[in-house]
Design an enzyme around this catalytic site. Structure first.
Site, mmCIF file in Angstrom:
data_model
loop_
_atom_site.group_PDB
_atom_site.id
_atom_site.type_symbol
_atom_site.label_atom_id
_atom_site.label_comp_id
_atom_site.label_asym_id
_atom_site.label_seq_id
_atom_site.Cartn_x
_atom_site.Cartn_y
_atom_site.Cartn_z
ATOM 1 N N TYR A 185 -0.616 -0.678 10.623
ATOM 2 C CA TYR A 185 -1.657 -1.445 9.071
ATOM 3 C C TYR A 185 -0.442 -0.460 8.437
ATOM 4 O O TYR A 185 0.156 -1.982 7.572
ATOM 5 C CB TYR A 185 -2.290 -0.337 8.729
ATOM 6 C CG TYR A 185 -2.689 -0.960 7.450
ATOM 7 C CD1 TYR A 185 -3.309 -2.383 6.722
ATOM 8 C CD2 TYR A 185 -3.098 -0.470 6.344
ATOM 9 C CE1 TYR A 185 -3.492 -2.635 5.626
ATOM 10 C CE2 TYR A 185 -2.964 -0.441 4.717
ATOM 11 C CZ TYR A 185 -3.340 -1.349 5.227
ATOM 12 O OH TYR A 185 -3.469 -1.937 3.185
ATOM 13 N N LYS A 193 2.462 -3.988 6.603
ATOM 14 C CA LYS A 193 3.005 -4.303 5.239
ATOM 15 C C LYS A 193 4.313 -3.777 4.989
ATOM 16 O O LYS A 193 4.977 -4.362 3.792
ATOM 17 C CB LYS A 193 1.840 -3.525 4.301
ATOM 18 C CG LYS A 193 0.354 -2.825 4.257
ATOM 19 C CD LYS A 193 0.330 -4.791 3.281
ATOM 20 C CE LYS A 193 -1.188 -4.263 3.420
ATOM 21 N NZ LYS A 193 -2.238 -5.788 2.406
ATOM 22 N N SER A 250 1.019 -1.132 0.110
ATOM 23 C CA SER A 250 -0.311 0.361 -0.005
ATOM 24 C C SER A 250 0.633 1.060 -0.105
ATOM 25 O O SER A 250 1.809 1.197 0.487
ATOM 26 C CB SER A 250 -0.785 0.089 1.480
ATOM 27 O OG SER A 250 -1.256 1.232 1.232
HETATM 28 N N1 UFG Z 1 -12.913 10.879 3.369
HETATM 29 C C1 UFG Z 1 -14.126 11.766 3.897
HETATM 30 N N2 UFG Z 1 -15.048 10.879 4.601
HETATM 31 C C2 UFG Z 1 -14.987 9.837 5.070
HETATM 32 C C3 UFG Z 1 -13.944 8.825 4.164
HETATM 33 C C4 UFG Z 1 -12.694 9.511 3.638
HETATM 34 O O1 UFG Z 1 -13.239 12.361 4.429
HETATM 35 O O2 UFG Z 1 -16.356 9.429 5.368
HETATM 36 C C5 UFG Z 1 -11.476 10.924 2.627
HETATM 37 C C6 UFG Z 1 -10.664 10.871 3.505
HETATM 38 O O3 UFG Z 1 -10.626 12.032 4.649
HETATM 39 C C7 UFG Z 1 -9.608 11.029 2.555
HETATM 40 C C8 UFG Z 1 -10.126 10.111 1.068
HETATM 41 O O4 UFG Z 1 -11.994 10.473 1.942
HETATM 42 O O5 UFG Z 1 -8.852 11.852 2.514
HETATM 43 C C9 UFG Z 1 -10.095 8.822 0.948
HETATM 44 O O6 UFG Z 1 -10.304 8.232 2.289
HETATM 45 P P1 UFG Z 1 -10.310 6.649 1.963
HETATM 46 O O7 UFG Z 1 -10.691 6.043 2.871
HETATM 47 O O8 UFG Z 1 -11.346 6.493 1.119
HETATM 48 O O9 UFG Z 1 -9.171 6.133 1.745
HETATM 49 P P2 UFG Z 1 -7.706 6.188 2.261
HETATM 50 O O10 UFG Z 1 -6.608 7.110 1.773
HETATM 51 O O11 UFG Z 1 -7.350 7.177 3.722
HETATM 52 O O12 UFG Z 1 -7.192 4.967 2.535
HETATM 53 C C10 UFG Z 1 -6.165 4.390 1.454
HETATM 54 C C11 UFG Z 1 -6.674 3.056 1.216
HETATM 55 C C12 UFG Z 1 -6.389 2.000 3.105
HETATM 56 C C13 UFG Z 1 -4.663 2.699 3.054
HETATM 57 C C14 UFG Z 1 -4.629 4.134 2.818
HETATM 58 C C15 UFG Z 1 -3.191 4.486 3.004
HETATM 59 O O13 UFG Z 1 -8.261 2.189 1.001
HETATM 60 O O14 UFG Z 1 -6.712 0.910 3.017
HETATM 61 O O15 UFG Z 1 -5.175 4.432 1.676
HETATM 62 O O16 UFG Z 1 -2.937 5.933 3.275
HETATM 63 F F1 UFG Z 1 -3.765 2.307 3.997
#
Ligand code: UFG
Length: 329
Positions: free
Chosen positions: A141, A145, A117
């Site tokens: 997490y 990885k 990741s």
């Molecule tokens: N976000 C919101 N509201 C929500 C959910 C997400 O504003 O309800 C924002 C988050 O803050 C982020 C973006 O949308 O800026 C994307 O969030 P996600 O949770 O969809 O994805 P992430 O970037 O947090 O996570 C991804 C992968 C994970 C991994 C991570 C590493 O899905 O498995 O990147 O940074 F661990």
């Protein structure tokens, strides 16, 4: 047919990879404990139910099928849960990977593709993140990885088992044929939550932070269509079976979209605006994570072709529309 062991093949990215493997002429043998995966998502080869913490079970499955290589998806993947319950993540993710590697080596299967990741890069400020960027994960997490990446190198030194590490950015979208899709419980990812909000099936979406140093103040991520990710896995497998050396590849679209841009696209494609409220920052969210994909383009001969934001949202919406009523979304 050449068999490829796919741990976690009943899950979101794993099931899409199985479809792509089958289309390329491989037989994917899924090993999955179904704790997060779904038996209905295993359509392109046998399902061997089992847990990687059961050393005898994974050894028996590998011994019976004698796969030419393995793709290792099976992993817990909730960043927040990993912070509150690190033992669960280290035990499952790292011990499971150790058991898998031991069993592969014992069966003389010497090629593994590992789903890592972009989280291993931590709070980087690089505009486009290449594989040369220092790794510094900031949560358990990500630490698991990274630990597995290091372990794979140690296994290669000791046994000659070659590895390909694929560091995903934000997997999103669903199979264009609607055969499989994204189903997490609980769902925490932006894209499916925004779609459910636009469909009126959940409360308003919380926007985690509007004061980031980005043009609209919300976080920028690199959304890569799961079908493009699946294609990269097939290319990585082919490269391994052709004798390719161990390597690391970032997999993203190479373009970034903010939370607000995603929300706008979802509202436009669903035909109903996403109800959203501004909330505070979520701990550990970097402002911007966008991949430099030059190495994957060259080393895998790979090009993301399904990853326009509109196509990601459209395929995810089609899946949601068809399966929400059946509880499969
Ligand atoms: N976000 C919101 N509201 C929500 C959910 C997400 O504003 O309800 C924002 C988050 O803050 C982020 C973006 O949308 O800026 C994307 O969030 P996600 O949770 O969809 O994805 P992430 O970037 O947090 O996570 C991804 C992968 C994970 C991994 C991570 C590493 O899905 O498995 O990147 O940074 F661990």
């Amino acid at each position: 047919m050449t068999k490829i062991l796919v741990t976690g093949g009943a899950g979101y990215v794993g099931s899409h990879a199985c479809k792509a493997l089958a289309a390329a002429g491989y037989e994917p043998v899924v090993f999955d404990n179904l704790c997060a995966g779904h038996d209905w998502a295993v359509k392109w080869g046998p399902l061997e139910e089992g847990d990687l913490l059961d050393r005898d079970r994974i050894a028996a499955v590998i011994g019976a099928h004698k796969p030419a290589g393995a793709i290792h998806f099976a992993s817990f993947a909730y960043v927040g849960e990993s912070v509150t319950d690190p033992g669960k993540y280290w035990r499952n993710n790292v011990t499971g990977a150790i058991n898998l590697c031991d069993a592969l080596v014992a069966a003389d299967t010497k090629a593994i593709v590992f789903s890592s990741s972009c989280t291993v890069y931590g709070l980087t400020e690089a505009a486009f993140i290449s594989e040369a960027e220092p790794v510094a994960p900031i949560n358990p997490y990500g630490n698991t990885k990274r630990a597995i990446e290091i372990m794979l190198a140690d296994f290669e030194t000791a046994t000659g088992m070659r590895n390909t590490v694929l560091r995903y950015f934000n997997a999103a979208g669903c199979d264009a044929d609607g055969e499989i899709g994204e189903v997490h419980d609980p769902e925490t990812h932006l894209m499916p939550l925004a779609i459910a909000a636009a469909a009126g099936d959940r409360d308003a979406l919380k926007i985690f932070g509007t004061d980031y140093p980005t043009p609209d103040g919300t976080c920028i991520r690199d959304y890569i269509h799961v079908t493009d990710l699946a294609d990269a896995h097939v290319r990585a497998v082919q490269r391994m079976l052709d004798g390719g050396a161990s390597d690391v590849f970032n997999l993203g679209a190479g373009a970034g979209y903010s939370v607000c841009e995603v929300i706008d696209a979802v509202g436009r494609i669903v035909g109903n605006p996403v109800q959203a409220i501004e909330d505070g920052r979520r701990a550990g969210d970097p402002a911007r994570l966008v991949a430099d994909i030059a190495h994957a383009q060259q080393g895998l001969g790979w090009q993301p072709v399904h990853s326009s934001l509109d196509n990601i949202v459209s395929t995810a919406w089609n899946w949601y529309r068809a399966h929400a009523a059946a509880g499969q979304a």
